[in-house]
Design a protein around this motif. Structure first.
Motif, mmCIF file in Angstrom:
data_model
loop_
_atom_site.group_PDB
_atom_site.id
_atom_site.type_symbol
_atom_site.label_atom_id
_atom_site.label_comp_id
_atom_site.label_asym_id
_atom_site.label_seq_id
_atom_site.Cartn_x
_atom_site.Cartn_y
_atom_site.Cartn_z
ATOM 1 N N ALA A 95 0.818 -1.213 0.000
ATOM 2 C CA ALA A 95 0.000 0.000 0.000
ATOM 3 C C ALA A 95 0.852 1.263 0.000
ATOM 4 C CB ALA A 95 -0.952 -0.008 1.193
ATOM 5 N N VAL A 96 1.980 1.232 0.694
ATOM 6 C CA VAL A 96 2.858 2.412 0.739
ATOM 7 C C VAL A 96 3.945 2.355 -0.327
ATOM 8 C CG1 VAL A 96 2.438 2.783 3.194
ATOM 9 C CG2 VAL A 96 4.345 1.329 2.473
ATOM 10 N N GLY A 97 3.987 1.267 -1.117
ATOM 11 C CA GLY A 97 4.952 1.162 -2.203
ATOM 12 C C GLY A 97 6.327 0.694 -1.808
ATOM 13 N N VAL A 98 6.438 -0.083 -0.732
ATOM 14 C CA VAL A 98 7.729 -0.599 -0.264
ATOM 15 C C VAL A 98 7.832 -2.075 -0.619
ATOM 16 C CG1 VAL A 98 9.169 -1.054 1.749
ATOM 17 C CG2 VAL A 98 7.893 1.084 1.587
ATOM 18 N N SER A 99 8.937 -2.461 -1.224
ATOM 19 C CA SER A 99 9.178 -3.856 -1.577
ATOM 20 C C SER A 99 10.112 -4.502 -0.564
ATOM 21 C CB SER A 99 9.778 -3.964 -2.981
ATOM 22 O OG SER A 99 11.044 -3.317 -3.033
ATOM 23 N N THR A 100 10.160 -5.825 -0.610
ATOM 24 C CA THR A 100 11.047 -6.548 0.301
ATOM 25 C C THR A 100 12.512 -6.239 0.018
ATOM 26 O OG1 THR A 100 9.416 -8.339 0.392
ATOM 27 C CG2 THR A 100 11.609 -8.832 1.199
ATOM 28 N N ASN A 152 7.101 5.272 -5.168
ATOM 29 C CA ASN A 152 6.586 6.557 -5.643
ATOM 30 C C ASN A 152 7.525 7.713 -5.353
ATOM 31 O OD1 ASN A 152 6.331 6.678 -2.885
ATOM 32 N ND2 ASN A 152 4.089 6.805 -2.862
ATOM 33 N N GLY A 153 8.735 7.441 -4.875
ATOM 34 C CA GLY A 153 9.699 8.486 -4.594
ATOM 35 C C GLY A 153 9.651 9.028 -3.197
ATOM 36 N N LYS A 154 8.695 8.638 -2.411
ATOM 37 C CA LYS A 154 8.577 9.078 -1.031
ATOM 38 C C LYS A 154 9.196 8.028 -0.101
ATOM 39 C CE LYS A 154 4.356 11.734 -1.910
ATOM 40 N NZ LYS A 154 2.949 11.971 -1.497
ATOM 41 N N SER A 155 9.140 8.273 1.161
ATOM 42 C CA SER A 155 9.672 7.346 2.156
ATOM 43 C C SER A 155 8.619 7.065 3.205
ATOM 44 C CB SER A 155 10.934 7.919 2.816
ATOM 45 O OG SER A 155 11.955 8.132 1.843
ATOM 46 N N ALA A 156 8.694 5.877 3.777
ATOM 47 C CA ALA A 156 7.765 5.465 4.825
ATOM 48 C C ALA A 156 8.558 4.867 5.970
ATOM 49 C CB ALA A 156 6.754 4.453 4.285
ATOM 50 N N SER A 157 8.113 5.116 7.183
ATOM 51 C CA SER A 157 8.788 4.580 8.360
ATOM 52 C C SER A 157 8.445 3.112 8.552
ATOM 53 C CB SER A 157 8.407 5.380 9.609
ATOM 54 O OG SER A 157 7.015 5.264 9.850
ATOM 55 N N LEU A 158 9.329 2.394 9.226
ATOM 56 C CA LEU A 158 9.094 0.962 9.463
ATOM 57 C C LEU A 158 7.824 0.725 10.263
ATOM 58 C CD1 LEU A 158 12.617 -0.534 10.285
ATOM 59 C CD2 LEU A 158 11.199 -0.985 8.287
ATOM 60 N N ALA A 159 7.477 1.641 11.148
ATOM 61 C CA ALA A 159 6.313 1.437 12.000
ATOM 62 C C ALA A 159 5.010 1.358 11.205
ATOM 63 C CB ALA A 159 6.226 2.569 13.029
#
Length: 266
Positions: A95-100, A152-159
């Protein structure tokens, strides 16, 4: 003097433990009963109960290093260590666009580091590694705030997509010849050789070896083992050297009896 009790005050405590008994010598002064005490008498000492939290350990766990004899220490065996497991929620990560792969690369860069160049020092090439500061890598409370780049070029926290679970895991178990082993190492004093010191210690360990449960044994390694390996590599060639020497003597003397002279009695 029966069950009589006298008050005393501790006036001296030894700075270092006795190397044999591993106990501290304490001297006390009697506050009363001096006229009744005689030289050579023994007594049982009672200490007032302390409100300070204490930890009792066996004397066998206490040892005194040779370089710092005034600072006795204790062996500490940590059977289990705290660790943090990361439980990845694949739905939230997508959903946030983060892959393994991006998560793995971010954690590797944060803790282990990524090489970004090389520095030449004379004839050596030293990698230039980028990674987080020491305080960020050692603080568990900073782990949820690590930012992971998204597609998407943004960043998301692990939480946002990882659940943290604190568990206990076994420590590292060293093995020797596929058997769990505890290695004991020591330094020798100046002027002594490690194989000679080991040769004096091994006979003293036979009594301890006899008390071990079935399946437990004591082996000598390091310098003693290396010395035997070096001698073995030399001794293996002695029979061949003897045979070659005898063959050369037979060729040179051209007589078998002269090669093996017999001493005859007249």
């Amino acid at each position: 003097m029966g069950e009589r009790r006298f008050a005393a005050r501790i006036r001296e405590i030894a700075a270092a433990a006795d190397p044999v008994s591993r106990t501290y010598r304490v001297k006390a002064t009697l506050l009363d009963g001096l006229d009744s005490a005689r030289l050579g008498m023994t007594a049982t000492v009672w200490l007032p109960e302390s409100t300070v939290a204490t930890l009792s350990i066996p004397l066998s766990a206490v040892f005194t290093p040779q370089n710092t004899p005034e600072q006795p220490r204790a062996w500490l065996v940590d059977e289990a260590k705290n660790s943090v497991n990361l439980l990845l929620d694949q739905d939230k990560a997508r959903a946030v666009g983060v892959s393994t792969a991006s998560l793995s690369q971010t954690l590797q860069a944060h803790y282990t580091g990524l090489p970004i160049g090389q520095f030449r020092d004379d004839d050596k090439l030293i990698d230039i590694v980028w990674r987080a500061e020491q305080r960020l890598r050692s603080a568990a409370d900073e782990l949820p705030d690590i930012m992971v780049p998204a597609a998407n070029g943004k960043s998301a926290s692990l939480a946002q997509f990882v659940t943290f679970e604190t568990v206990f895991e076994d420590g590292v178990r060293w093995r020797r010849d596929r058997f769990p082993a505890i290695s004991v190492r020591a330094d020798v004093i100046d002027g002594a050789l490690a194989p000679d010191v080991a040769g004096e210690i091994i006979p003293q360990l036979q009594a301890l070896q006899a008390q071990l449960p079935p399946g437990y044994f004591i082996e000598t390694g390091v310098a003693k083992e290396d010395a035997w390996t070096a001698q073995k590599s030399i001794l293996i060639w002695i029979p061949l050297v003897v045979i070659v020497t005898l063959v050369l003597l037979m060729i040179q003397l051209q007589n078998l009896s002269r090669t093996f002279p017999l001493v005859r009695r007249k």
